[in-house]
Enzyme design. Structure first.
Site, PDB file in Angstrom:
ATOM      1  N   TYR A  44       0.825  -1.202   0.000  1.00  0.00           N
ATOM      2  CA  TYR A  44       0.000   0.000   0.000  1.00  0.00           C
ATOM      3  C   TYR A  44       0.861   1.255   0.000  1.00  0.00           C
ATOM      4  CZ  TYR A  44       0.923   0.921   4.991  1.00  0.00           C
ATOM      5  OH  TYR A  44       1.520   1.226   6.190  1.00  0.00           O
ATOM      6  N   ARG A  47       8.041   3.839  -4.957  1.00  0.00           N
ATOM      7  CA  ARG A  47       8.199   2.915  -3.828  1.00  0.00           C
ATOM      8  C   ARG A  47       7.151   1.799  -3.911  1.00  0.00           C
ATOM      9  NH1 ARG A  47       7.922   5.087   2.280  1.00  0.00           N
ATOM     10  NH2 ARG A  47       5.721   5.352   1.702  1.00  0.00           N
ATOM     11  N   ARG A  60      -8.122 -20.213  -1.151  1.00  0.00           N
ATOM     12  CA  ARG A  60      -7.126 -20.035  -0.096  1.00  0.00           C
ATOM     13  C   ARG A  60      -6.040 -21.103  -0.122  1.00  0.00           C
ATOM     14  NH1 ARG A  60      -5.668 -21.278   5.047  1.00  0.00           N
ATOM     15  NH2 ARG A  60      -4.820 -19.540   6.260  1.00  0.00           N
ATOM     16  N   HIS A  90      -1.568 -20.930   0.942  1.00  0.00           N
ATOM     17  CA  HIS A  90      -0.475 -20.010   1.271  1.00  0.00           C
ATOM     18  C   HIS A  90       0.376 -19.641   0.055  1.00  0.00           C
ATOM     19  CE1 HIS A  90      -1.629 -20.942   5.319  1.00  0.00           C
ATOM     20  NE2 HIS A  90      -0.671 -20.193   5.837  1.00  0.00           N
ATOM     21  N   LYS A 111       6.516  -2.042   2.076  1.00  0.00           N
ATOM     22  CA  LYS A 111       5.329  -1.393   2.644  1.00  0.00           C
ATOM     23  C   LYS A 111       4.148  -2.344   2.487  1.00  0.00           C
ATOM     24  CE  LYS A 111       3.221   3.190   3.106  1.00  0.00           C
ATOM     25  NZ  LYS A 111       3.343   3.329   4.560  1.00  0.00           N
ATOM     26  N   GLU A 126      12.269   2.300  14.304  1.00  0.00           N
ATOM     27  CA  GLU A 126      11.365   3.341  13.786  1.00  0.00           C
ATOM     28  C   GLU A 126      10.093   3.357  14.624  1.00  0.00           C
ATOM     29  OE1 GLU A 126       9.944   2.489   9.803  1.00  0.00           O
ATOM     30  OE2 GLU A 126       9.679   0.370  10.260  1.00  0.00           O
ATOM     31  N   LEU A 137      11.090   1.049   7.235  1.00  0.00           N
ATOM     32  CA  LEU A 137      10.564   1.526   5.968  1.00  0.00           C
ATOM     33  C   LEU A 137      11.278   2.845   5.654  1.00  0.00           C
ATOM     34  CD1 LEU A 137       8.349   1.099   3.745  1.00  0.00           C
ATOM     35  CD2 LEU A 137       7.103   2.893   4.948  1.00  0.00           C
TER      36      LEU A 137
END
Ligand code: PLP
Length: 282
Positions: A31, A50, A98, A100, A145, A177, A201
C-alpha cells in the site's frame, strides 16, 4: 464518495472485495499513502516508485506505470473535490482459493484507491507529542510497505493506551522506527536517523528531510542509534506523510531535552513547509 477500483471510478458503496482476496486472508499486498495539499499530490512520484519497488520485492505485478497511476489519482482527487487530505491505495495479490503459496495461474491484483479529508496536525506540530518505547517484534522485511501490519498495530495500540501519539520501537538496544513513522534524534546539532535497510521503511518524508538537510548544510547521519542515545538526545522528532516533521517532547513520561520543541526540529518543519509550497502551492 468515489473510489478507484481496478481502474474504474465507482461509488464507494459499490466497491466490494471477495472473501478469498489474498489481502483479506493473508495481508498479502502492499500500500501507499500520499498527502494532498491544495488539491495536489505531494511527492507522488516517489510514493508510486516505492509502490512499484514493494511490488517487485514480493512479486506482485503492478500493471500500471507511475504515469498511468498519477493520471488516475489526479482524477480521483478531482472527482472527490479533495483539497487537504490523503489518498490511500493498495494492491493485493488478488482473489484465489485459499492456499499459502502464490496462485499458479496469473491472477490480476486487486487495486483500490480512495481519498480522505485530513487537515495538517497543526496543534501537535506546534506543541509536540509524547511517546513510549516498545520492543520491535516485527519481521525482518520492514523495508516492504506491506499490508501485514499486525506488529505495527500492536505497537500503536500500546501508545494509545499510554495516552501517547506514537511508539518508538527498538530491536536489542537499537532504535528502529515508530509504529507508522521514522524516528530522528538531534545531538550537538547533528541530525540522525536509522539507515535505510530492511529493519525500517525508508519513508518518503525521511528521504525529503535527508535531502533538505544536505541542501541546507545541516549535518545528517544515516546510522542507527541506541535507546541510550535517544534518551540523551537534545531533540527528537518523527516523520511521516501524515505527520510531517512532528516534535517528540516526552519519552516514557520523561521530557526530551528542555521539554520544549527543539530549534533544529523547528527549522526542519519550516523547510518542510517550503517544500510543500514549492510543489503544491498554498
Ligand atoms: N515507517 C513506517 C512503519 C510507516 O508505516 C510509515 C508510514 O507512514 C513511515 C515509516 C513513514 O513513511 P512515509 O514518510 O513514506 O509516510
Amino acid at each position: 464518495s468515489i473510489v478507484l477500483m481496478n481502474g474504474e471510478f465507482i461509488p464507494r458503496e459499490e466497491a466490494k472485495v471477495d472473501i478469498e482476496d489474498r489481502g483479506y486472508q493473508f495481508g498479502d499486498g502492499i500500500y501507499e499513502v500520499i498527502r494532498v495539499y491544495n488539491g495536489k499530490m505531494f511527492t507522488a512520484t516517489q510514493h508510486l516508485e516505492r509502490l512499484q519497488t514493494s511490488g517487485e520485492k514480493i512479486n506482485i505485478n503492478i500493471t500500471y506505470t507511475v504515469q498511468n497511476l498519477t493520471v488516475l489519482l489526479e482524477e480521483l482527487i478531482h472527482r472527490n473535490s479533495l483539497h487537504t487530505g490523503i489518498i490511500y491505495m493498495q494492491f493485493t495479490r488478488g482473489e484465489s482459493p485459499r492456499n499459502h503459496a502464490y496462485p499458479i495461474e496469473t491472477v490480476p491484483p486487486t487495486f483500490v484507491a480512495y481519498t480522505k479529508e485530513l487537515e495538517r496536525p497543526v496543534t501537535s506540530l506546534e506543541n509536540g507529542v509524547s511517546s513510549i518505547t516498545v520492543e520491535d517484534i516485527r519481521w525482518s522485511r520492514c523495508d516492504i510497505k506491506s499490508l501485514n501490519l499486525l506488529g505495527n498495530v500492536m505497537a500503536k495500540q500500546k501508545a494509545v493506551e499510554a495516552d501517547c501519539y506514537e511508539s518508538i520501537q527498538y530491536r536489542e538496544l537499537t532504535v528502529t522506527e515508530g509504529s507508522s513513522s521514522n524516528i530522528w534524534i538531534v545531538k550537538d546539532e547533528v541530525v540522525q536517523t536509522h539507515e535505510a535497510n530492511s529493519f525500517i521503511l525508508n519513508g518518503i518524508t525521511r528521504r525529503k528531510i535527508v535531502d533538505v538537510c544536505q541542501r541546507r548544510e545541516i549535518t545528517i547521519k544515516e546510522k542507527a542509534f541506541s535507546i541510550e542515545e535517544l534518551i540523551d538526545a537534545d531533540e527528537v522528532f518523527l516523520s511521516s506523510t501524515t505527520a510531517e516533521v512532528m516534535p517528540i517532547v516526552a519519552i516514557n513520561n520523561v521530557p526530551v531535552g528542555s521539554g520544549e520543541v527543539g530549534i533544529i526540529t523547528r527549522k526542519l518543519q519550516n523547510y518542510f513547509k517550503e517544500e510543500i509550497f514549492v510543489e503544491c502551492g498554498e
